[in-house]
Write a protein that holds these residues in place. Structure first.
Motif, PDB file in Angstrom:
ATOM      1  N   SER A 117       0.794  -1.231   0.000  1.00  0.00           N
ATOM      2  CA  SER A 117       0.000   0.000   0.000  1.00  0.00           C
ATOM      3  C   SER A 117       0.830   1.287   0.000  1.00  0.00           C
ATOM      4  N   PRO A 118       1.829   1.445   0.887  1.00  0.00           N
ATOM      5  CA  PRO A 118       2.592   2.696   0.854  1.00  0.00           C
ATOM      6  C   PRO A 118       3.573   2.791  -0.304  1.00  0.00           C
ATOM      7  N   LEU A 119       3.989   1.633  -0.848  1.00  0.00           N
ATOM      8  CA  LEU A 119       5.005   1.628  -1.896  1.00  0.00           C
ATOM      9  C   LEU A 119       4.426   1.945  -3.265  1.00  0.00           C
ATOM     10  N   VAL A 120       3.299   1.322  -3.597  1.00  0.00           N
ATOM     11  CA  VAL A 120       2.730   1.446  -4.945  1.00  0.00           C
ATOM     12  C   VAL A 120       1.281   1.893  -4.820  1.00  0.00           C
ATOM     13  N   ASN A 121       1.025   3.153  -5.134  1.00  0.00           N
ATOM     14  CA  ASN A 121      -0.334   3.689  -5.151  1.00  0.00           C
ATOM     15  C   ASN A 121      -0.397   4.753  -6.234  1.00  0.00           C
ATOM     16  N   GLU A 122      -1.553   5.391  -6.403  1.00  0.00           N
ATOM     17  CA  GLU A 122      -1.689   6.328  -7.513  1.00  0.00           C
ATOM     18  C   GLU A 122      -0.699   7.480  -7.443  1.00  0.00           C
ATOM     19  N   VAL A 123      -0.370   7.910  -6.228  1.00  0.00           N
ATOM     20  CA  VAL A 123       0.600   8.998  -6.078  1.00  0.00           C
ATOM     21  C   VAL A 123       1.984   8.550  -6.537  1.00  0.00           C
ATOM     22  N   ALA A 124       2.409   7.371  -6.053  1.00  0.00           N
ATOM     23  CA  ALA A 124       3.716   6.852  -6.445  1.00  0.00           C
ATOM     24  C   ALA A 124       3.785   6.588  -7.945  1.00  0.00           C
ATOM     25  N   ILE A 125       2.694   6.049  -8.506  1.00  0.00           N
ATOM     26  CA  ILE A 125       2.669   5.768  -9.943  1.00  0.00           C
ATOM     27  C   ILE A 125       2.769   7.058 -10.748  1.00  0.00           C
ATOM     28  N   GLY A 126       1.995   8.068 -10.357  1.00  0.00           N
ATOM     29  CA  GLY A 126       2.044   9.348 -11.066  1.00  0.00           C
ATOM     30  C   GLY A 126       3.423   9.979 -11.016  1.00  0.00           C
ATOM     31  N   LEU A 127       4.045   9.927  -9.847  1.00  0.00           N
ATOM     32  CA  LEU A 127       5.389  10.483  -9.708  1.00  0.00           C
ATOM     33  C   LEU A 127       6.406   9.696 -10.527  1.00  0.00           C
ATOM     34  N   PHE A 128       6.309   8.380 -10.469  1.00  0.00           N
ATOM     35  CA  PHE A 128       7.257   7.550 -11.207  1.00  0.00           C
ATOM     36  C   PHE A 128       7.161   7.784 -12.702  1.00  0.00           C
ATOM     37  N   LEU A 129       5.933   7.916 -13.210  1.00  0.00           N
ATOM     38  CA  LEU A 129       5.767   8.189 -14.637  1.00  0.00           C
ATOM     39  C   LEU A 129       6.467   9.477 -15.036  1.00  0.00           C
ATOM     40  N   GLY A 130       6.288  10.497 -14.215  1.00  0.00           N
ATOM     41  CA  GLY A 130       6.887  11.784 -14.540  1.00  0.00           C
ATOM     42  C   GLY A 130       8.387  11.813 -14.381  1.00  0.00           C
ATOM     43  N   LEU A 131       8.905  11.052 -13.432  1.00  0.00           N
ATOM     44  CA  LEU A 131      10.328  11.141 -13.118  1.00  0.00           C
ATOM     45  C   LEU A 131      11.178  10.130 -13.870  1.00  0.00           C
ATOM     46  N   PHE A 132      10.646   8.932 -14.137  1.00  0.00           N
ATOM     47  CA  PHE A 132      11.476   7.862 -14.688  1.00  0.00           C
ATOM     48  C   PHE A 132      10.944   7.233 -15.969  1.00  0.00           C
ATOM     49  N   GLY A 133       9.729   7.581 -16.388  1.00  0.00           N
ATOM     50  CA  GLY A 133       9.204   7.038 -17.632  1.00  0.00           C
ATOM     51  C   GLY A 133       8.380   5.778 -17.436  1.00  0.00           C
ATOM     52  N   VAL A 134       7.766   5.329 -18.546  1.00  0.00           N
ATOM     53  CA  VAL A 134       6.795   4.236 -18.492  1.00  0.00           C
ATOM     54  C   VAL A 134       7.464   2.902 -18.149  1.00  0.00           C
ATOM     55  N   LYS A 135       8.586   2.579 -18.805  1.00  0.00           N
ATOM     56  CA  LYS A 135       9.236   1.287 -18.593  1.00  0.00           C
ATOM     57  C   LYS A 135       9.631   1.088 -17.133  1.00  0.00           C
ATOM     58  N   THR A 136      10.314   2.069 -16.565  1.00  0.00           N
ATOM     59  CA  THR A 136      10.744   1.967 -15.176  1.00  0.00           C
ATOM     60  C   THR A 136       9.554   1.907 -14.238  1.00  0.00           C
ATOM     61  N   THR A 137       8.490   2.665 -14.564  1.00  0.00           N
ATOM     62  CA  THR A 137       7.290   2.658 -13.728  1.00  0.00           C
ATOM     63  C   THR A 137       6.651   1.282 -13.698  1.00  0.00           C
ATOM     64  N   LEU A 138       6.532   0.640 -14.859  1.00  0.00           N
ATOM     65  CA  LEU A 138       5.932  -0.691 -14.920  1.00  0.00           C
ATOM     66  C   LEU A 138       6.756  -1.697 -14.122  1.00  0.00           C
ATOM     67  N   ILE A 139       8.071  -1.624 -14.257  1.00  0.00           N
ATOM     68  CA  ILE A 139       8.931  -2.538 -13.505  1.00  0.00           C
ATOM     69  C   ILE A 139       8.802  -2.283 -12.019  1.00  0.00           C
ATOM     70  N   TYR A 140       8.694  -1.010 -11.645  1.00  0.00           N
ATOM     71  CA  TYR A 140       8.550  -0.678 -10.224  1.00  0.00           C
ATOM     72  C   TYR A 140       7.222  -1.202  -9.671  1.00  0.00           C
ATOM     73  N   ILE A 141       6.141  -1.032 -10.431  1.00  0.00           N
ATOM     74  CA  ILE A 141       4.828  -1.518  -9.989  1.00  0.00           C
ATOM     75  C   ILE A 141       4.861  -3.026  -9.780  1.00  0.00           C
ATOM     76  N   ILE A 142       5.409  -3.729 -10.760  1.00  0.00           N
ATOM     77  CA  ILE A 142       5.477  -5.198 -10.668  1.00  0.00           C
ATOM     78  C   ILE A 142       6.332  -5.626  -9.482  1.00  0.00           C
TER      79      ILE A 142
END
Length: 325
Positions: A117-142
């Motif tokens: 819950s604290p690691l992967v949520n809409e806030v973290a996903i939105g930030l990751f997309l903006g900071l690191f791009g789609v590929k890194t975000t998907l790997i982070y979510i998984i």
């Protein structure tokens, strides 16, 4: 996609304010303006979309479903996925964790939610997309979901219920289980929008101050700390960098919105992505305030086991990220 934001930041800093390019302050301010606009726009969109998801998967019904159905191991994945769609930091996840335990959900499954819950949520996903791009975000979510699933599964095999506090045991013994049926909400989508928007405003109001502070710190680091400064101490060839980063993060406490802009700058300054993410996971998912809240439902021994397993999984995730990137 975000070129117009960079052009706007350049215009504000170098044309309107007439600051000299390349100076520390100009670089820091340009970074702050660009990241603030980009991240807030992403948060508005992502939080709204996840609000729609939340409106169709209410917390109490998911809890009832998990406690009343045999899912043959998939309950860990479901709890972890539920953690993704809940906008909680580690401390605000704890009351819901208590509710899960009171509802009779197995402890390992409940841990899977608490970790993700604290690691992967809409806030973290939105930030990751903006900071690191789609590929890194998907790997982070998984990786965040797998971290919750694996940690929850391991903890579930230890039969740790004996280490719950007497308060929880008393609640479990005296609670009357409701026989509610899991049914889909019938409310039309258009009628949900006011509630979704109200929830979005509430979340934004809570996270934007952390976003701004995190970006401000990141901007100062970006503008004033020389290239290679961090790499000297946390280089990829330092085998102890990942565990050290994870352990050092535990005394700190920030949510994802506050720490991710700082992680971005650490990566820009030379720290390997896996090491930086291990640091972020430690800050977000393992904190002293969380431990104090968990004391209501866990003995110190159980808290120690929980933190130990999650720390080990975070360290492994950090090494995997460093191998991938």
């Amino acid at each position: 996609m975000f070129d117009w934001i960079q052009k706007l930041a350049n215009w504000l800093v170098y044309d309107s304010l007439e600051m000299t390019q390349g100076t520390h302050l100009a670089k820091a301010l340009n970074f702050f303006i660009y990241d603030t606009i980009k991240i807030i726009l992403l948060l508005v969109v992502i939080i709204f979309l996840m609000g729609i998801v939340n409106s169709y998967f209410p917390i109490d019904k998911v809890r009832n479903y998990l406690s009343r159905n045999k899912l043959y191991g998939l309950e860990y994945l479901m709890a972890s996925l539920f953690g993704v769609v809940t906008p909680f930091c580690s401390c605000s996840s704890v009351p819901l964790f208590i509710g899960f335990v009171k509802g009779g959900i197995p402890l390992g499954v409940t841990f899977a939610f608490l970790i993700t819950s604290p690691l992967v949520n809409e806030v973290a996903i939105g930030l990751f997309l903006g900071l690191f791009g789609v590929k890194t975000t998907l790997i982070y979510i998984i990786s965040g979901i797998l971290l919750g699933v694996v940690s929850g599964f391991i903890l579930g095999k230890f039969n740790l219920e004996q280490f719950l506090t007497p308060w929880v045991k008393n609640v479990l013994e005296n609670s009357q289980r409701e026989e509610a049926v899991f049914k889909a909400e019938k409310t039309p989508f258009i009628m949900r929008l006011p509630t979704i928007w109200k929830e979005e405003k509430s979340i934004l109001k809570g996270v934007i101050p952390y976003v701004i502070v995190g970006i401000a710190v990141g901007g100062l680091m970006h503008g004033y700390i020389p290239e290679g400064f961090f790499e000297t101490y946390m280089a990829k060839d330092n085998l102890l960098a990942v565990p050290l980063a994870t352990i050092m993060a535990v005394p700190m406490y920030l949510n994802a919105s506050g720490i991710l802009p700082i992680v971005q700058v650490l990566v820009l300054k030379g720290i390997p992505l896996g090491t930086a993410i291990a640091f972020m996971m430690g800050v977000v998912g393992l904190s002293l305030p969380e431990a104090m809240l968990l004391k209501k439902v866990m003995t110190f021994k159980l808290i120690g086991i929980f933190f130990g397993v999650v720390t080990l999984c975070i360290i492994i995730s950090g090494y995997i990220f460093n191998l991938i990137f």
